[in-house]
Design an enzyme around this catalytic site. Structure first.
Site: not given
Ligand code: ZN
Length: 200
Positions: A91-92, A130
């Site tokens: 996402h980042h 994760q």
């Protein structure tokens, strides 16, 4: 009982998909977009280093999955605890890191112990979340080792949570994935979680 004395499965990563020249150009553009001068002496080498870093972070090493017949009929949990995990959140594109506790309940074959760490690396060196990483390690072991059960717990700190957003520095995210008896049998499951916890 399987008669094969020792078996090797060569685990070869599909090959790096990283286009280094493309990443270098993108890093140059990113620096510029961030209001920096990519031609300044301090930053000249940065795009090249960024490309090399991403190529490494996204390329797991090949390894041999070595298995042996379970001649002693060992039927208790085998657990490798605190295996280092380094990955990149999709996402980042920021790191998350921590430890994995990986266990299996042997059936016909047992595994060279260091291989559990290599399986974690196989999936960690990717753009990940994760939850998926945890599940992929468990699924892969279940498929290739065919044990009576598999358990994976990952504890990780996400830089995208620690350095930005809620800035919850030190917060640890816990995920688990279970297969076979570790999922179905409450006592085996409890034993696994107790062992994983005791290793902290
Ligand atoms: Zn993130």
């Amino acid at each position: 009982m399987n008669a094969v004395p020792m078996a090797r499965l060569r685990v070869v990563h599909e090959g790096s998909r990283v286009d280094r020249a493309g990443v270098e150009q993108a890093a140059t553009d990113l620096l510029r977009a961030l209001g920096r001068d990519p031609d300044s002496p301090h930053l000249q080498e940065t795009p090249r280093r960024v490309a090399a870093a991403y190529a490494e972070l996204l390329s797991p090493r090949d390894f041999d999955l070595t298995t042996f017949p379970n001649d002693e009929g060992y039927d208790q949990l085998v657990l490798a605890h605190s295996i280092p995990v380094h990955s990149l959140c999709e996402h980042h594109l920021l790191p998350f890191h921590g430890v994995a506790h990986v266990a299996y309940l042997p059936a016909d074959r047992i595994l060279g112990l260091s291989k559990l760490a290599r399986v974690v690396e196989l999936f960690a060196r990717d753009l990940q979340v994760q939850e998926r990483l945890t599940q992929q390690v468990a699924d892969w072991l279940q498929l290739h080792l065919e044990p009576q059960g598999v358990g994976v717990v990952i504890e990780a700190e996400h830089m995208c949570m620690s350095m930005r957003g809620v800035r919850a520095s030190g917060a640890v995210t816990l995920t688990s994935a279970l297969h076979g008896l570790l999922r179905e049998d409450p006592r085996s499951r409890q034993e696994f979680f107790d062992l994983a916890r005791s290793s902290r």
